[in-house]
Design a protein around this motif. Structure first.
Motif, mmCIF file in Angstrom:
data_model
loop_
_atom_site.group_PDB
_atom_site.id
_atom_site.type_symbol
_atom_site.label_atom_id
_atom_site.label_comp_id
_atom_site.label_asym_id
_atom_site.label_seq_id
_atom_site.Cartn_x
_atom_site.Cartn_y
_atom_site.Cartn_z
ATOM 1 N N ASP A 164 89.804 60.257 -13.593
ATOM 2 C CA ASP A 164 91.030 60.905 -13.421
ATOM 3 C C ASP A 164 90.931 62.504 -13.710
ATOM 4 O OD1 ASP A 164 92.494 58.681 -12.950
ATOM 5 O OD2 ASP A 164 93.020 58.274 -15.262
ATOM 6 N N ARG A 165 90.132 62.867 -14.816
ATOM 7 C CA ARG A 165 89.877 64.347 -14.980
ATOM 8 C C ARG A 165 89.210 65.095 -13.695
ATOM 9 N NH1 ARG A 165 86.526 65.779 -20.355
ATOM 10 N NH2 ARG A 165 88.477 64.770 -21.009
ATOM 11 N N TRP A 166 88.610 64.084 -13.022
ATOM 12 C CA TRP A 166 87.824 64.958 -11.899
ATOM 13 C C TRP A 166 88.869 64.982 -10.631
ATOM 14 C CZ3 TRP A 166 86.668 61.829 -7.105
ATOM 15 C CH2 TRP A 166 86.098 62.457 -6.137
ATOM 16 N N VAL A 167 89.798 64.077 -10.471
ATOM 17 C CA VAL A 167 90.718 64.279 -9.462
ATOM 18 C C VAL A 167 91.637 65.246 -9.810
ATOM 19 C CG1 VAL A 167 92.924 62.977 -8.536
ATOM 20 C CG2 VAL A 167 90.581 61.666 -8.750
ATOM 21 N N LEU A 184 98.277 54.850 -14.552
ATOM 22 C CA LEU A 184 99.596 55.496 -14.244
ATOM 23 C C LEU A 184 100.312 56.640 -14.971
ATOM 24 C CD1 LEU A 184 102.266 54.496 -13.010
ATOM 25 C CD2 LEU A 184 102.938 53.020 -15.024
ATOM 26 N N ARG A 185 99.813 56.729 -16.049
ATOM 27 C CA ARG A 185 100.071 58.019 -16.908
ATOM 28 C C ARG A 185 99.306 59.242 -16.171
ATOM 29 N NH1 ARG A 185 97.183 60.867 -20.538
ATOM 30 N NH2 ARG A 185 98.018 62.213 -22.046
ATOM 31 N N HIS A 186 98.264 59.088 -15.482
ATOM 32 C CA HIS A 186 97.796 60.317 -14.668
ATOM 33 C C HIS A 186 98.651 60.630 -13.340
ATOM 34 C CE1 HIS A 186 94.872 62.709 -12.674
ATOM 35 N NE2 HIS A 186 94.927 61.968 -11.425
ATOM 36 N N LEU A 187 99.222 59.281 -12.951
ATOM 37 C CA LEU A 187 99.848 59.586 -11.660
ATOM 38 C C LEU A 187 101.329 60.285 -12.092
ATOM 39 C CD1 LEU A 187 99.852 56.186 -9.875
ATOM 40 C CD2 LEU A 187 99.220 58.401 -8.842
#
Length: 271
Positions: free
Chosen positions: A101-104, A183-186
């Protein structure tokens, strides 16, 4: 919608990524939208991230199956080592998902910094827009049903069945934590768009990703470990009923809810 001046030009994109972006726009009834390098780069990164997330879940399924295999045979009825190894692996997979998620997020930030102008929602799309109440209810019901199966297996006075139940609980909690992190990342990563069309595409991607997260492939697979060994017939029947009912609900949900494009257009019209 606000526009903020930012330096530099669009990020470069491969011709293949641009073609795929054009096909993606056509599939979502956005045929009049130009496939920009920004969208092409974001879709390419999104596909790689989704593939990596599927690999993470596959590793979890395989590891759970190996841990379940260790419950059979041998003279020692309760084996803590496979359970500890599975727990450690789940922690490692959570870390891997966090790094993914950090990379995205970094890729999106770099893409956003190259835009000459930027578009953003006045109100960030919340869970009701991105996920929607029907999918949220379905996800909670799926998790509750799987946990109830595992809890009922713990009541059976058979060490093999109880160990399988513990493996099921570890796997379910692990996949739920991974999905919650995604989901939190989204919901929290910033919108990256240069105009209204790319803003619509951003919302579509979020809705699609959120819906994919509610596809309970792992939650359906893991309870199948209860079909083997010395589990009583009623528990095996409950596991099969859980799978059939969940599949029927999932098909009905997909058929009756509006498409991701419709959801995105509604969100744009109310901004």
């Amino acid at each position: 919608m606000t526009r903020e001046p930012l330096p530099d030009t669009d990020p470069p994109a491969r011709a293949t990524d641009l073609r795929l972006a054009g096909a993606w726009l056509a599939r979502h009834d956005l045929t009049y939208t130009r496939p920009t390098p920004l969208l092409a780069n974001r879709l390419a990164v999104r596909e790689r991230a989704r593939l990596a997330a599927q690999v993470i879940l596959a590793v979890l399924i395989i590891a759970s199956a190996l841990a379940a295999t260790s419950a059979f045979g041998g003279s020692q009825p309760h084996r803590p080592l496979p359970l500890l190894a599975l727990t450690a692996l789940v922690a490692g997979l959570l870390l891997a998902q966090s790094l993914l998620d950090r990379w995205v997020r970094r890729v999106d930030q770099r893409a956003g910094a190259t835009l000459s102008r930027r578009a953003a929602h006045l109100i960030h799309p919340g869970w009701r827009t991105v996920l929607g109440r029907p999918y949220a209810v379905f996800a909670v019901a799926t998790f509750t049903g799987a946990m109830a199966l595992a809890a009922s297996a713990l009541t059976i006075p058979d060490p093999t069945v109880r160990q399988l139940a513990v493996i099921l609980l570890i796997g379910l909690l692990g996949v739920t934590a991974i999905n919650a992190m995604q989901l939190r990342h989204l919901l929290r990563y910033p919108v990256v768009a240069e105009d209204e069309e790319s803003l619509t595409a951003d919302v579509i991607m979020r809705v699609e990703d959120a819906r994919d997260l509610t596809t309970p492939s792992v939650q359906w697979s893991l309870p199948m470990v209860l079909l083997f060994g010395t589990a009583p017939g009623w528990l095996s029947a409950a596991a099969v009923a859980y799978l059939i009912l969940g599949l029927a609900a999932y098909i009905a949900l997909r058929a009756r809810t509006p498409s991701s494009t419709t959801v995105a257009r509604r969100a744009m019209s109310t901004r």
